[in-house]
Write a protein that holds these residues in place. Structure first.
Motif, mmCIF file in Angstrom:
data_model
loop_
_atom_site.group_PDB
_atom_site.id
_atom_site.type_symbol
_atom_site.label_atom_id
_atom_site.label_comp_id
_atom_site.label_asym_id
_atom_site.label_seq_id
_atom_site.Cartn_x
_atom_site.Cartn_y
_atom_site.Cartn_z
ATOM 1 N N GLN A 1 0.825 -1.203 0.000
ATOM 2 C CA GLN A 1 0.000 0.000 0.000
ATOM 3 C C GLN A 1 0.859 1.252 0.000
ATOM 4 O OE1 GLN A 1 -3.327 0.330 2.722
ATOM 5 N NE2 GLN A 1 -3.673 -1.867 2.684
ATOM 6 N N VAL B 1 -1.589 -1.124 -9.204
ATOM 7 C CA VAL B 1 -2.386 -2.246 -8.736
ATOM 8 C C VAL B 1 -2.551 -3.279 -9.857
ATOM 9 C CG1 VAL B 1 -4.621 -2.953 -7.801
ATOM 10 C CG2 VAL B 1 -3.599 -0.777 -7.100
ATOM 11 N N GLN C 1 -4.620 -6.940 -10.862
ATOM 12 C CA GLN C 1 -5.787 -7.746 -10.498
ATOM 13 C C GLN C 1 -5.302 -9.055 -9.889
ATOM 14 O OE1 GLN C 1 -8.882 -6.760 -10.546
ATOM 15 N NE2 GLN C 1 -9.594 -8.684 -9.670
ATOM 16 N N SER D 1 -10.617 -9.477 -1.407
ATOM 17 C CA SER D 1 -11.276 -8.260 -1.891
ATOM 18 C C SER D 1 -10.970 -7.039 -1.032
ATOM 19 C CB SER D 1 -12.788 -8.480 -1.956
ATOM 20 O OG SER D 1 -13.303 -8.854 -0.686
ATOM 21 N N GLU D 2 -10.817 -7.244 0.275
ATOM 22 C CA GLU D 2 -10.534 -6.114 1.169
ATOM 23 C C GLU D 2 -9.172 -5.502 0.855
ATOM 24 O OE1 GLU D 2 -10.103 -5.261 5.974
ATOM 25 O OE2 GLU D 2 -11.272 -6.983 5.276
ATOM 26 N N ASN D 3 -8.172 -6.365 0.631
ATOM 27 C CA ASN D 3 -6.835 -5.865 0.293
ATOM 28 C C ASN D 3 -6.825 -5.191 -1.071
ATOM 29 O OD1 ASN D 3 -5.473 -6.664 2.633
ATOM 30 N ND2 ASN D 3 -5.162 -8.734 1.870
ATOM 31 N N VAL D 4 -7.538 -5.784 -2.036
ATOM 32 C CA VAL D 4 -7.614 -5.199 -3.376
ATOM 33 C C VAL D 4 -8.234 -3.802 -3.314
ATOM 34 C CG1 VAL D 4 -8.686 -5.386 -5.647
ATOM 35 C CG2 VAL D 4 -7.681 -7.410 -4.586
ATOM 36 N N LEU D 5 -9.319 -3.656 -2.546
ATOM 37 C CA LEU D 5 -9.998 -2.363 -2.418
ATOM 38 C C LEU D 5 -9.075 -1.324 -1.794
ATOM 39 C CD1 LEU D 5 -12.538 -0.645 -2.673
ATOM 40 C CD2 LEU D 5 -13.269 -1.517 -0.431
ATOM 41 N N ALA D 6 -8.334 -1.724 -0.763
ATOM 42 C CA ALA D 6 -7.405 -0.796 -0.105
ATOM 43 C C ALA D 6 -6.328 -0.327 -1.076
ATOM 44 C CB ALA D 6 -6.774 -1.467 1.112
ATOM 45 N N ARG E 1 -6.593 -0.229 -4.394
ATOM 46 C CA ARG E 1 -7.208 0.617 -5.431
ATOM 47 C C ARG E 1 -7.470 2.033 -4.893
ATOM 48 N NH1 ARG E 1 -7.906 -1.780 -9.948
ATOM 49 N NH2 ARG E 1 -8.312 -4.014 -10.148
ATOM 50 N N ASN E 2 -7.882 2.121 -3.642
ATOM 51 C CA ASN E 2 -8.090 3.439 -3.028
ATOM 52 C C ASN E 2 -6.766 4.198 -2.929
ATOM 53 O OD1 ASN E 2 -10.847 3.047 -2.723
ATOM 54 N ND2 ASN E 2 -10.674 2.293 -0.618
ATOM 55 N N GLN F 1 -5.889 5.451 -6.421
ATOM 56 C CA GLN F 1 -6.700 6.605 -6.801
ATOM 57 C C GLN F 1 -6.171 7.868 -6.134
ATOM 58 O OE1 GLN F 1 -9.281 6.685 -9.120
ATOM 59 N NE2 GLN F 1 -8.888 8.871 -8.850
#
Length: 206
Positions: free
Chosen positions: A146, A156, A158, A164-169, A171-172, A175
Motif C-alpha cells: 500500500q 495495482v 488484479q 477483496s478487502e486488500n484489493v480495495l485498499a 485501489r483506493n 486513486q
C-alpha cells in the motif's frame, strides 16, 4: 519477600554465571538445527496467519528474498512477490530520462529502507504463477504494498488471491496517488493540468 538487596545479589550471581559460561550461558550447549524449506507448507496459504519473517534481499520493488520462520527450527527461504502490485522493471528505461528506471530504483530504496534485514510479518496468500509465494508484508507502519502504491511507485494488479478487502485498499491508495500526481502518475497529472489550462483560454460560446 523480594527486596532491592536480593535483586542486587541475583543480578550479581547472574553476571558471574554469564562470565563463567555456566548452565544456560554455556557455550557448549548445542545450537538448534534449522531445517530450510524450499516450499511453503500448503496449509499456510490462505490461513491469514502472520508469520514472523525477515527480508534478506530486495530484488525489485515487488519481489524480495524472504526468510519466513514457521517454527524456530523450520524456515522457508526463497523469492516472494508482493501481492496485488507491480513496480517498474529495474532493467527498463523509458524515454530519454529513464523514467521507469528511476521509479524502479525509488521502489527498491523504499522497500530496503523499511524492510531490509528487519523482522516483519508475512501473510501467505497463494503461489504466484512462477511458483513462488504471493505475500503481504506488514511492517510496524502497515502494508508495504500500500505504501508503494501511495507513493506512485507501484500500480495495482488484479490479484483476487489477496482478498477483496486488500484489493480495495490498494485501489483506493492508487486513486489517491493519481489524484496527487505522484510517482508514475506525475506526467499524466501535468498533462491533464496543461489541457485544463488550454481549454480555460478558449472563448465561451453564446
Amino acid at each position: 519477600g523480594f527486596t532491592p538487596q536480593l535483586g542486587e545479589r541475583l543480578e550479581a550471581a547472574q553476571q558471574e554465571a554469564q562470565t563463567k559460561h555456566l548452565g544456560i550461558w554455556s557455550e557448549k550447549l548445542p545450537k538448534p538445527t534449522v531445517h530450510l524449506l524450499t516450499d511453503v507448507p500448503a496449509d499456510v496459504y490462505g490461513s491469514g496467519r502472520k508469520v514472523p519473517a525477515i527480508v534478506e534481499k530486495v530484488q525489485n520493488g515487488d519481489r524480495v528474498i524472504l526468510r519466513a520462520m514457521f517454527r524456530d527450527d523450520e524456515h522457508f527461504v526463497g523469492p516472494a512477490f508482493l501481492g496485488g502490485i507491480r513496480t517498474r522493471p529495474s532493467t527498463t528505461a523509458t524515454g530519454t530520462d529513464g523514467t521507469a528506471s528511476t521509479l524502479s530504483a525509488a521502489a527498491v530504496s523504499a522497500v530496503e529502507a523499511r524492510l531490509l534485514q528487519r523482522e516483519v510479518r508475512a501473510i501467505f496468500h497463494a503461489p504466484h504463477n512462477t511458483g513462488h509465494p504471493l505475500v503481504t508484508l506488514v511492517h510496524p507502519h502497515g502494508d508495504i504494498a500500500q505504501l508503494l502504491v501511495c507513493l506512485g511507485l507501484a500500480e495495482v494488479q488484479q490479484t483476487p488471491q489477496i482478498g477483496s478487502e486488500n484489493v480495495l485498499a490498494l485501489r483506493n491508495a492508487q486513486q489517491d496517488a493519481m489524484t496527487k500526481g505522484v510517482g508514475m502518475w506525475k506526467a499524466a497529472a501535468l498533462q491533464k493540468q496543461a489541457q485544463s489550462q488550454q481549454f480555460a483560454h478558449l472563448p465561451k460560446e453564446g
